[in-house]
Design a protein around this motif. Structure first.
Motif, PDB file in Angstrom:
ATOM      1  N   ARG A   1       0.852  -1.195   0.000  1.00 33.59           N
ATOM      2  CA  ARG A   1       0.000   0.000   0.000  1.00 33.59           C
ATOM      3  C   ARG A   1       0.886   1.242   0.000  1.00 33.59           C
ATOM      4  N   GLY A   2       0.385   2.288  -0.644  1.00 32.28           N
ATOM      5  CA  GLY A   2       1.062   3.568  -0.580  1.00 32.28           C
ATOM      6  C   GLY A   2       1.627   4.032  -1.906  1.00 32.28           C
ATOM      7  N   VAL A   3       2.296   5.184  -1.844  1.00 32.03           N
ATOM      8  CA  VAL A   3       2.859   5.847  -3.024  1.00 32.03           C
ATOM      9  C   VAL A   3       4.231   6.390  -2.657  1.00 32.03           C
ATOM     10  N   ARG A   4       5.163   6.324  -3.590  1.00 27.21           N
ATOM     11  CA  ARG A   4       6.454   6.977  -3.435  1.00 27.21           C
ATOM     12  C   ARG A   4       6.801   7.692  -4.742  1.00 27.21           C
ATOM     13  N   VAL A   5       7.098   8.992  -4.633  1.00 27.45           N
ATOM     14  CA  VAL A   5       7.511   9.796  -5.779  1.00 27.45           C
ATOM     15  C   VAL A   5       8.783  10.526  -5.387  1.00 27.45           C
ATOM     16  N   GLU A   6       9.793  10.462  -6.250  1.00 22.27           N
ATOM     17  CA  GLU A   6      11.061  11.139  -5.992  1.00 22.27           C
ATOM     18  C   GLU A   6      11.545  11.800  -7.268  1.00 22.27           C
ATOM     19  N   ALA A   7      11.837  13.103  -7.180  1.00 21.29           N
ATOM     20  CA  ALA A   7      12.357  13.851  -8.323  1.00 21.29           C
ATOM     21  C   ALA A   7      13.649  14.542  -7.898  1.00 21.29           C
ATOM     22  N   ASN A   8      14.624  14.592  -8.817  1.00 17.68           N
ATOM     23  CA  ASN A   8      15.875  15.263  -8.508  1.00 17.68           C
ATOM     24  C   ASN A   8      16.425  15.972  -9.736  1.00 17.68           C
ATOM     25  N   TRP A   9      17.190  17.011  -9.477  1.00 14.20           N
ATOM     26  CA  TRP A   9      17.880  17.783 -10.508  1.00 14.20           C
ATOM     27  C   TRP A   9      19.277  18.084 -10.010  1.00 14.20           C
ATOM     28  N   GLN A  10      20.273  17.863 -10.867  1.00 16.28           N
ATOM     29  CA  GLN A  10      21.660  18.103 -10.499  1.00 16.28           C
ATOM     30  C   GLN A  10      22.353  18.855 -11.631  1.00 16.28           C
ATOM     31  N   ARG A  11      23.200  19.814 -11.231  1.00 14.26           N
ATOM     32  CA  ARG A  11      23.964  20.586 -12.215  1.00 14.26           C
ATOM     33  C   ARG A  11      25.435  20.510 -11.850  1.00 14.26           C
TER      34      ARG A  11
ATOM     35  N   ASP B   1      35.171  17.987 -15.093  1.00 13.86           N
ATOM     36  CA  ASP B   1      36.570  18.114 -15.493  1.00 13.86           C
ATOM     37  C   ASP B   1      37.126  16.714 -15.730  1.00 13.86           C
ATOM     38  N   TYR B   2      37.502  16.400 -16.984  1.00 12.11           N
ATOM     39  CA  TYR B   2      38.059  15.093 -17.313  1.00 12.11           C
ATOM     40  C   TYR B   2      38.831  15.182 -18.621  1.00 12.11           C
ATOM     41  N   LEU B   3      39.949  14.440 -18.690  1.00 10.00           N
ATOM     42  CA  LEU B   3      40.774  14.365 -19.893  1.00 10.00           C
ATOM     43  C   LEU B   3      41.095  15.757 -20.446  1.00 10.00           C
ATOM     44  N   ASN B   4      41.433  16.698 -19.558  1.00  8.64           N
ATOM     45  CA  ASN B   4      41.745  18.075 -19.936  1.00  8.64           C
ATOM     46  C   ASN B   4      40.575  18.778 -20.616  1.00  8.64           C
ATOM     47  N   VAL B   5      39.372  18.281 -20.379  1.00  8.51           N
ATOM     48  CA  VAL B   5      38.153  18.892 -20.915  1.00  8.51           C
ATOM     49  C   VAL B   5      37.333  19.420 -19.742  1.00  8.51           C
ATOM     50  N   ARG B   6      36.819  20.626 -19.897  1.00  8.42           N
ATOM     51  CA  ARG B   6      35.918  21.193 -18.902  1.00  8.42           C
ATOM     52  C   ARG B   6      34.584  21.476 -19.565  1.00  8.42           C
ATOM     53  N   SER B   7      33.520  21.015 -18.942  1.00  2.66           N
ATOM     54  CA  SER B   7      32.196  21.187 -19.522  1.00  2.66           C
ATOM     55  C   SER B   7      31.158  21.260 -18.409  1.00  2.66           C
ATOM     56  N   ARG B   8      29.931  21.479 -18.803  1.00  7.38           N
ATOM     57  CA  ARG B   8      28.818  21.514 -17.857  1.00  7.38           C
ATOM     58  C   ARG B   8      27.790  20.458 -18.257  1.00  7.38           C
ATOM     59  N   SER B   9      27.115  19.922 -17.269  1.00  5.29           N
ATOM     60  CA  SER B   9      26.074  18.933 -17.540  1.00  5.29           C
ATOM     61  C   SER B   9      24.962  19.071 -16.511  1.00  5.29           C
ATOM     62  N   GLU B  10      23.782  18.600 -16.881  1.00  2.74           N
ATOM     63  CA  GLU B  10      22.632  18.591 -15.991  1.00  2.74           C
ATOM     64  C   GLU B  10      22.000  17.213 -16.023  1.00  2.74           C
ATOM     65  N   THR B  11      21.567  16.747 -14.861  1.00  2.00           N
ATOM     66  CA  THR B  11      20.947  15.434 -14.730  1.00  2.00           C
ATOM     67  C   THR B  11      19.558  15.594 -14.130  1.00  2.00           C
TER      68      THR B  11
END
Length: 276
Positions: free
Chosen positions: A103-113, A117-127
């Motif tokens: 019984r019941g409900v579970r809802v989970e939302a997330n946002w990450q920004r 920095d990897y392999l001499n590359v710098r970038s931005r990402s959002e999840t």
């Protein structure tokens, strides 16, 4: 006086994830391994008992180790990275159990920004992530539904550092755990469970279940999984039958899963022990 509905948390987590790599015939092509140390600090608000909202910052320091089949394509065999950014999360949870909810409900939302920095590359990402689950029971019959959406947005010509996966019992049954992975996941399932009467089967007074599932999932792939035979945008149907026991040591399953996809010549598996 009631306690203030405000909380703070500090969290450190060490993760090690193995993504299974197999060719069309089911032969192993090695493993994509990810190790990561995640540090997180957040403040939260709990306006009502089942509802929580939190915001915070995090740092994720990790490394991918690639098998030769991927190293020849990219070309590197190790990818260290550092990700720093903010996060937001909201959850609402009234489920009576995390393992075998009735019984019941579970809802989970997330946002990450992130600043990546990897392999001499710098970038931005959002999840972005959304998961919802609901369960209802009538006598000994239980019906559960679940949907999931995860996606990372970043530069299209670069490797995505978030890899979401499907595979395993009740998570696109018929495939091994983490078999299909990529930069976007869409998934839905419907599960029926019959709760065996305790008078007929009592093991440490822990419930025993018989069940079946119908599942459908989609994985949009990144460069890490580009050699797979599954095409971008393929929807995969899957299903399972299983027996489950909510044991004192945690959830135990014995089941059989079957998937329809041509990603492998043997899209079926028998499962035992825990399902995740």
């Amino acid at each position: 006086h009631d306690a203030l509905p405000i909380f703070a948390e500090l969290n450190a987590e060490q993760n090690h994830t193995i993504f299974a790599l197999e060719d069309y015939s089911g032969r192993s092509s090695g493993e994509l391994s990810q190790r990561e140390l995640a540090l997180r600090a957040a403040f939260g608000w709990e306006p009502a008992d089942p509802l929580q909202v939190s915001i915070g910052v995090q740092r994720r320091d990790g490394r991918f180790r690639l098998p030769s089949v991927l190293a020849q394509q990219l070309p590197y065999d190790s990818l260290p990275y550092l990700r720093q950014g903010s996060l937001w999360q909201v959850s609402y949870d009234t489920l009576d159990s995390r393992s075998f909810p009735s019984r019941g409900v579970r809802v989970e939302a997330n946002w990450q920004r992130f600043h990546d920095d990897y392999l001499n590359v710098r970038s931005r990402s959002e999840t972005y992530g959304l998961q919802a689950q609901a369960a209802t029971q009538w006598q000994s019959h239980i019906l559960r539904g679940r949907v999931r959406f995860d996606r990372v947005d970043g530069p299209n010509d670069l490797v995505e550092l978030d890899q979401f996966s499907l595979g395993g019992l009740l998570n696109l049954s018929g495939y091994p755990k983490n078999f299909l992975f990529g930069s976007e996941i869409q998934f839905g399932s419907l599960v029926y469970q019959y709760q065996w009467p305790e008078s007929r089967l009592s093991l440490f007074k822990a419930p025993f279940y018989l069940g079946a599932s119908l599942e459908r999932g989609l994985v949009r792939q990144s460069r890490f999984s580009a050699f797979r035979d599954v095409q971008v945008g393929d929807w995969v149907w899957a299903g399972s039958v299983f027996a489950g026991w909510d044991s004192p040591l945690g959830p135990l399953y014995l089941g059989y899963g079957q998937a329809e996809s041509d990603a492998t010549e043997q899209p079926y598996r028998c499962y035992y022990r825990d399902w995740e």
